[in-house]
Design a protein around this motif. Sequence first.
Motif, short mmCIF file in Angstrom:
data_model
loop_
_atom_site.label_atom_id
_atom_site.label_comp_id
_atom_site.label_asym_id
_atom_site.label_seq_id
_atom_site.Cartn_x
_atom_site.Cartn_y
_atom_site.Cartn_z
N HIS A 174 -3.19 -3.17 -12.53
CA HIS A 174 -4.13 -2.13 -12.10
C HIS A 174 -5.27 -2.74 -11.28
O HIS A 174 -5.68 -2.18 -10.25
CB HIS A 174 -4.70 -1.40 -13.33
N GLU A 175 -5.76 -3.89 -11.71
CA GLU A 175 -6.84 -4.54 -10.98
C GLU A 175 -6.38 -4.97 -9.59
O GLU A 175 -7.12 -4.88 -8.61
CB GLU A 175 -7.34 -5.75 -11.76
N ALA A 176 -5.12 -5.44 -9.50
CA ALA A 176 -4.62 -5.96 -8.22
C ALA A 176 -4.20 -4.88 -7.25
O ALA A 176 -4.29 -5.06 -6.04
CB ALA A 176 -3.44 -6.90 -8.50
N THR A 177 -3.73 -3.74 -7.77
CA THR A 177 -3.15 -2.70 -6.89
C THR A 177 -3.87 -1.37 -6.93
O THR A 177 -3.67 -0.52 -6.06
CB THR A 177 -1.68 -2.45 -7.26
N GLY A 178 -4.64 -1.15 -8.00
CA GLY A 178 -5.25 0.16 -8.19
C GLY A 178 -4.31 1.17 -8.79
O GLY A 178 -4.66 2.34 -8.98
N SER A 226 0.82 -1.22 0.00
CA SER A 226 0.00 0.00 0.00
C SER A 226 0.85 1.27 0.00
O SER A 226 0.33 2.36 -0.25
CB SER A 226 -0.93 0.01 1.21
N CYS A 227 2.14 1.11 0.29
CA CYS A 227 3.07 2.25 0.27
C CYS A 227 3.36 2.73 -1.15
O CYS A 227 3.80 3.88 -1.35
CB CYS A 227 4.38 1.87 0.95
N LEU A 228 3.14 1.89 -2.15
CA LEU A 228 3.47 2.25 -3.53
C LEU A 228 2.59 3.38 -4.04
O LEU A 228 1.36 3.37 -3.85
CB LEU A 228 3.33 1.05 -4.45
N ARG A 229 3.22 4.34 -4.70
CA ARG A 229 2.50 5.44 -5.36
C ARG A 229 2.67 5.41 -6.87
O ARG A 229 1.76 5.76 -7.61
CB ARG A 229 3.01 6.81 -4.86
N LYS A 230 3.86 5.03 -7.32
CA LYS A 230 4.17 5.09 -8.75
C LYS A 230 4.96 3.86 -9.16
O LYS A 230 5.93 3.48 -8.50
CB LYS A 230 4.97 6.36 -9.07
N CYS A 231 4.53 3.26 -10.27
CA CYS A 231 5.17 2.04 -10.78
C CYS A 231 5.56 2.29 -12.24
O CYS A 231 4.68 2.43 -13.10
CB CYS A 231 4.22 0.86 -10.69
N VAL A 232 6.84 2.33 -12.49
CA VAL A 232 7.35 2.63 -13.83
C VAL A 232 7.78 1.34 -14.52
O VAL A 232 8.47 0.51 -13.94
CB VAL A 232 8.53 3.62 -13.78
N SER A 233 7.37 1.18 -15.76
CA SER A 233 7.69 0.00 -16.56
C SER A 233 8.42 0.44 -17.81
O SER A 233 7.94 1.29 -18.56
CB SER A 233 6.40 -0.73 -16.95
N ALA A 234 9.58 -0.12 -18.05
CA ALA A 234 10.33 0.17 -19.27
C ALA A 234 11.33 -0.95 -19.50
O ALA A 234 11.41 -1.89 -18.73
CB ALA A 234 11.03 1.53 -19.18
N GLY A 235 12.09 -0.84 -20.56
CA GLY A 235 13.07 -1.86 -20.91
C GLY A 235 12.59 -2.79 -22.00
O GLY A 235 13.38 -3.33 -22.76
N GLU A 236 11.27 -2.97 -22.09
CA GLU A 236 10.65 -3.77 -23.14
C GLU A 236 9.18 -3.38 -23.19
O GLU A 236 8.67 -2.74 -22.26
CB GLU A 236 10.83 -5.26 -22.87
N PRO A 237 8.48 -3.74 -24.26
CA PRO A 237 7.07 -3.33 -24.38
C PRO A 237 6.21 -3.86 -23.23
O PRO A 237 6.41 -4.97 -22.74
CB PRO A 237 6.64 -3.95 -25.71
N LEU A 238 5.27 -3.04 -22.78
CA LEU A 238 4.35 -3.41 -21.71
C LEU A 238 3.06 -3.97 -22.32
O LEU A 238 2.28 -3.22 -22.92
CB LEU A 238 4.03 -2.19 -20.85
N GLU A 254 0.30 9.62 -14.86
CA GLU A 254 -0.80 8.68 -14.60
C GLU A 254 -2.13 9.14 -15.18
O GLU A 254 -2.87 8.34 -15.77
CB GLU A 254 -0.96 8.45 -13.09
N GLU A 255 -2.46 10.41 -15.02
CA GLU A 255 -3.78 10.87 -15.43
C GLU A 255 -3.96 10.94 -16.94
O GLU A 255 -5.08 11.11 -17.44
CB GLU A 255 -4.08 12.26 -14.81
N GLU A 256 -2.85 10.77 -17.70
CA GLU A 256 -2.95 10.84 -19.15
C GLU A 256 -2.68 9.50 -19.82
O GLU A 256 -2.62 9.41 -21.05
CB GLU A 256 -1.96 11.89 -19.68
#
Length: 543
Positions: A329-333, A308-320, A354-356
């Motif tokens: 998103h379903e698991a963590t919001g 629950s401490c997480l605010r931002k999750c960045v994904s890169a290095g390969e296609p998401l 996030e909002e965009e």
Amino acid sequence: MTPSAHQDTFARDNLPPRETWPELVFSRPELQYPERLNCADAFLEVHVREGRGGRSCIVSPTESLTYAELQDRVNRIANVLTKELGLVPGGRVLLRSANNPMMVACYLAVLKAGGIVVATMPLLRAREIAYPVEKARIALALCDARLADEMRKAEPLCDSLERVVYWGTHDDLGLETLMENASPEFEAVDTAADDVCLIGFTSGTTGEPKGTMHFHRDMLAICDAYGKNVLRAEPDDRFIGSPPLAFTFGLGGIVLFPLRIGASTVLLEKAGPNELLPAIHEHRASVVFTAPTAYRAMLPRLPEFDVSCLRKCVSAGEPLPKATFEAWHEATGLALMDGIGATEMLHIFIASPEEEIRPGATGRPVPGYEAKVIDSDGLELPPGSVGRLAVRGPTGCRYLADERQTKYVERGWNITGDTYLMDEDGYFWYQARSDDMIVSSGYNIAGPEVEAALLTHPIVAECGVVGAPDEERGMIVRAYVVLREGESADAATAKLLQEHVKREIAPYKYPRSIVFVDALPKTQTGKLQRFALRRQASEEAAR
């Protein structure tokens, strides 16, 4: 270019010809830098100078450092480098270590002393270490003693390497012993903003690594473009992540971004999904950087930990894959913040806050960068067209003495080697690496799209999709699949997956050939080496 502080002029002497550089764009106020700066000042000195020295800076399983404590260590190492080991401004220093506080201290010390960092992945073998040493003509290396075996094997292969100093040895020749007698005071070398401070070698996804040359101002630009305008982290955030610091995704995400704003970072020597989740829980990390495959692997274990401490999750290095985005998103919001970067550009240049975010899209150009889709002649294509991605901004490609410079840069734009589509709203949608496009019976099929479809099936752990030579169709889609434990690698399973793909995407894109494998070829940064799979497919066709 501004007059250099470098006494060793190797780096400037081996920059590509100026006319082959991309156009560098500094279009925003936050990207205006003085002619002279040493980036170590902005990442460390400023916080101590302005009274924030007592703030938490680096946390690890073995020790924690405040900004003032890190400054003390950095200054001592800088004095050792310059007074004991002969480093002069412009000299290159090889760094070998996993992600830990000493690695960061050495990194900043080299920068502060006006040197040039060349960091390498911990798992590299001797010949892989020797390549950047010789390419960058490195005379000095600082190395974690736990990595001594391969370092010692590499030394006979390196004509330029004169001395290796280890830390963690606790002997008279070790770095810690030298630091004990060194002064805790060191004034940063007055480097030019466009003095080279980092040579980052590409991960070898497309073959022989290339040395990418980055300036002091580049290190700040990625923080002030992506970090300030897209990530929008705060000083009270605690960063964590899996990428090695030798990978510029990791350097920016878990060192430069937090230090630029006075935040703290958690450094883990082992940061696979099984280690990352408990560390987020234990250290109450709020910003995480890792790859899509790691997010996917962490999903089943999320209920075991408080994230629950997480605010931002960045994904890169390969296609998401969109499926991974939606499941996380379903698991963590939380919305995974996708992005595309390149070692040549230093960090992420297309992403959205996030909002965009639009699930499935990489995003829009990071403020300060421009991007467009072009055809094979370099002409801009209208929205909705598939073509090559071109980008420019405050950072850009400068290869170390490499003829491939003219392949990466065309007409002042960086050509990343990715195929994209831009929609009417300016969002960029990843299609494939330009050399991952499979042409089968006249159809263009993007390998990563087929991979994303396969990954939506629960029995698929990993996969790589490439074109395989075929007499009838020219090429066919071949999938190399790693199944989850306990699944049967047989014809029935292959048929099951083929039918699944037909349901997920256009049926003509399904893999006509499925090969089950125990593991996929990857770089040290964990990226899939599709060129190795393409070579394997060609060899199999020739038999």
